[in-house]
Design a protein around this motif. Sequence first.
Motif, PDB file in Angstrom:
ATOM      1  N   LEU A 127      -8.264  10.682  -2.873  1.00  0.00           N
ATOM      2  CA  LEU A 127      -7.352   9.805  -2.138  1.00  0.00           C
ATOM      3  C   LEU A 127      -8.030   9.231  -0.899  1.00  0.00           C
ATOM      4  CD1 LEU A 127      -4.448   8.655  -1.674  1.00  0.00           C
ATOM      5  CD2 LEU A 127      -4.010  10.719  -0.318  1.00  0.00           C
ATOM      6  N   LYS A 145       2.074   1.939  -3.411  1.00  0.00           N
ATOM      7  CA  LYS A 145       1.034   2.445  -4.295  1.00  0.00           C
ATOM      8  C   LYS A 145       0.747   3.922  -4.052  1.00  0.00           C
ATOM      9  CE  LYS A 145      -3.799   1.666  -5.646  1.00  0.00           C
ATOM     10  NZ  LYS A 145      -5.015   0.828  -5.451  1.00  0.00           N
ATOM     11  N   TYR A 146       0.698   4.326  -2.788  1.00  0.00           N
ATOM     12  CA  TYR A 146       0.213   5.674  -2.467  1.00  0.00           C
ATOM     13  C   TYR A 146       1.313   6.689  -2.147  1.00  0.00           C
ATOM     14  CZ  TYR A 146      -4.374   3.478  -2.271  1.00  0.00           C
ATOM     15  OH  TYR A 146      -5.518   2.795  -2.592  1.00  0.00           O
ATOM     16  N   ILE A 147       2.413   6.240  -1.519  1.00  0.00           N
ATOM     17  CA  ILE A 147       3.467   7.196  -1.165  1.00  0.00           C
ATOM     18  C   ILE A 147       4.794   6.449  -1.066  1.00  0.00           C
ATOM     19  CG2 ILE A 147       2.920   7.008   1.329  1.00  0.00           C
ATOM     20  CD1 ILE A 147       3.647  10.072   1.464  1.00  0.00           C
ATOM     21  N   LEU A 190       0.821  -1.212   0.000  1.00  0.00           N
ATOM     22  CA  LEU A 190       0.000   0.000   0.000  1.00  0.00           C
ATOM     23  C   LEU A 190       0.856   1.264   0.000  1.00  0.00           C
ATOM     24  CD1 LEU A 190      -2.792  -1.195   2.439  1.00  0.00           C
ATOM     25  CD2 LEU A 190      -3.073  -0.658   0.019  1.00  0.00           C
ATOM     26  N   THR A 199       1.259  14.087  -1.782  1.00  0.00           N
ATOM     27  CA  THR A 199       0.872  13.558  -3.095  1.00  0.00           C
ATOM     28  C   THR A 199      -0.292  14.283  -3.752  1.00  0.00           C
ATOM     29  OG1 THR A 199      -0.727  11.894  -2.282  1.00  0.00           O
ATOM     30  CG2 THR A 199       1.603  11.272  -2.279  1.00  0.00           C
ATOM     31  N   CYS A 200      -0.993  15.162  -3.049  1.00  0.00           N
ATOM     32  CA  CYS A 200      -2.190  15.809  -3.606  1.00  0.00           C
ATOM     33  C   CYS A 200      -1.927  17.289  -3.853  1.00  0.00           C
ATOM     34  CB  CYS A 200      -3.377  15.661  -2.653  1.00  0.00           C
ATOM     35  SG  CYS A 200      -3.857  13.935  -2.350  1.00  0.00           S
ATOM     36  N   GLU A 239     -10.207   6.399  -1.519  1.00  0.00           N
ATOM     37  CA  GLU A 239      -9.571   5.189  -2.053  1.00  0.00           C
ATOM     38  C   GLU A 239      -8.813   4.383  -1.008  1.00  0.00           C
ATOM     39  OE1 GLU A 239      -6.337   3.951  -5.536  1.00  0.00           O
ATOM     40  OE2 GLU A 239      -7.114   6.002  -5.400  1.00  0.00           O
ATOM     41  N   ILE A 240      -8.121   5.058  -0.096  1.00  0.00           N
ATOM     42  CA  ILE A 240      -7.235   4.350   0.833  1.00  0.00           C
ATOM     43  C   ILE A 240      -8.016   3.694   1.970  1.00  0.00           C
ATOM     44  CG2 ILE A 240      -5.257   5.843   0.340  1.00  0.00           C
ATOM     45  CD1 ILE A 240      -5.878   7.381   2.889  1.00  0.00           C
ATOM     46  N   MET A 244       0.297  11.463   3.419  1.00  0.00           N
ATOM     47  CA  MET A 244      -0.069  11.101   2.039  1.00  0.00           C
ATOM     48  C   MET A 244      -0.772  12.248   1.331  1.00  0.00           C
ATOM     49  SD  MET A 244      -1.593   7.278   2.414  1.00  0.00           S
ATOM     50  CE  MET A 244      -0.587   5.867   2.845  1.00  0.00           C
TER      51      MET A 244
END
Length: 347
Positions: free
Chosen positions: A192, A60-62, A57, A182-183, A195-196, A178
Amino acid sequence: MFPVYSDTIQFKGTHYEFGYMQGETLKESPILPNRAKQWTSRRTRHFATDQEKALTLLSKYIPGVIEEIHGLADALQWSIDDAIREFGGYYLEYGKSGCSILTGTDYLIRNYDSHPGSYEGRFTLYQPTDGGYAVIGPSMQITGRIDGMNEKGLAMGYNFINRIHSGDGFICNMIGRMILETCSNVEDAINLLKEIPHRTSFSYVLLDPKGDSYVVEASPRSVIARKSNTSTNHFEMLLEENRYRMDDSKRRQQIMEKQQKLGVYEAFSLLNNKDEQVFSEKYDASSGTLHTSAYIPKEKKVWFAMGPNRNPVIFDFEKFLGGEKNNIKKIKGELNFNVPFLNMNLL
């Protein structure tokens, strides 16, 4: 009044380099030994972390945080298993807290309410050179962020709702990291959050330079976003996730709702001035205000104060992004409670 302080940490470089630098600093800091003492004395510990799932995970995200954890592990001479368990932000226990957030079109003001003994006392400015947005804000569990703003002007804070019926997922401070790294705007952050996977129930308050403020109600079972400029410790839509006792949460929210269209100074004073009755001194109940922060997206400035009735320390994030070194080493304050932060040698 008891003196406290937060150390200012600033760094530009890769995630691995940032992790290694922090690990070297932590070797000389009481933060990790003090945390270990707390877990032993309270007979608490981490929940077991599914390392493979956590790594999947995070990748995928960070993904940069994995490199940061490797840097921490190498500097501390820990196994990667122990480092992921300590710093990975997945499926860990998180103590209860209070918190109040007020937004305007130009600012997000946040009181972070918790127990002083769990507060790290680290205020970070980090600009990665290997991907991800630069972020300013206080840390939690080293890699996570309690609140903050990124180089795009996206500001974020969160409020605890409930940890009953928790699920497998990320805890709030890693989710905060995150979002900020990332945003680029509120819309990205909402997507986000939908989704997480979420460990426990929190509200995430978002503001970007466009001036629209959203509260995202997130639990392990559901995530929903709504426009609002106030948030405390209860959901307005996911009512089944609320705690039974919400009187103080609603009281603080009503005080803020009565004060509309304030300037940033007046809004900051509303949350930081004890006489206004939003600032809390319920430290024994893990609901005392430790810091008041203000994020001003259009100016890329941050105001930060520890304790009540304080003039804030002002950080110019734009200057940091432009290469100017920040000269603030410590943020000092006072609390009406004689328990030190984790970064202090007094436990």
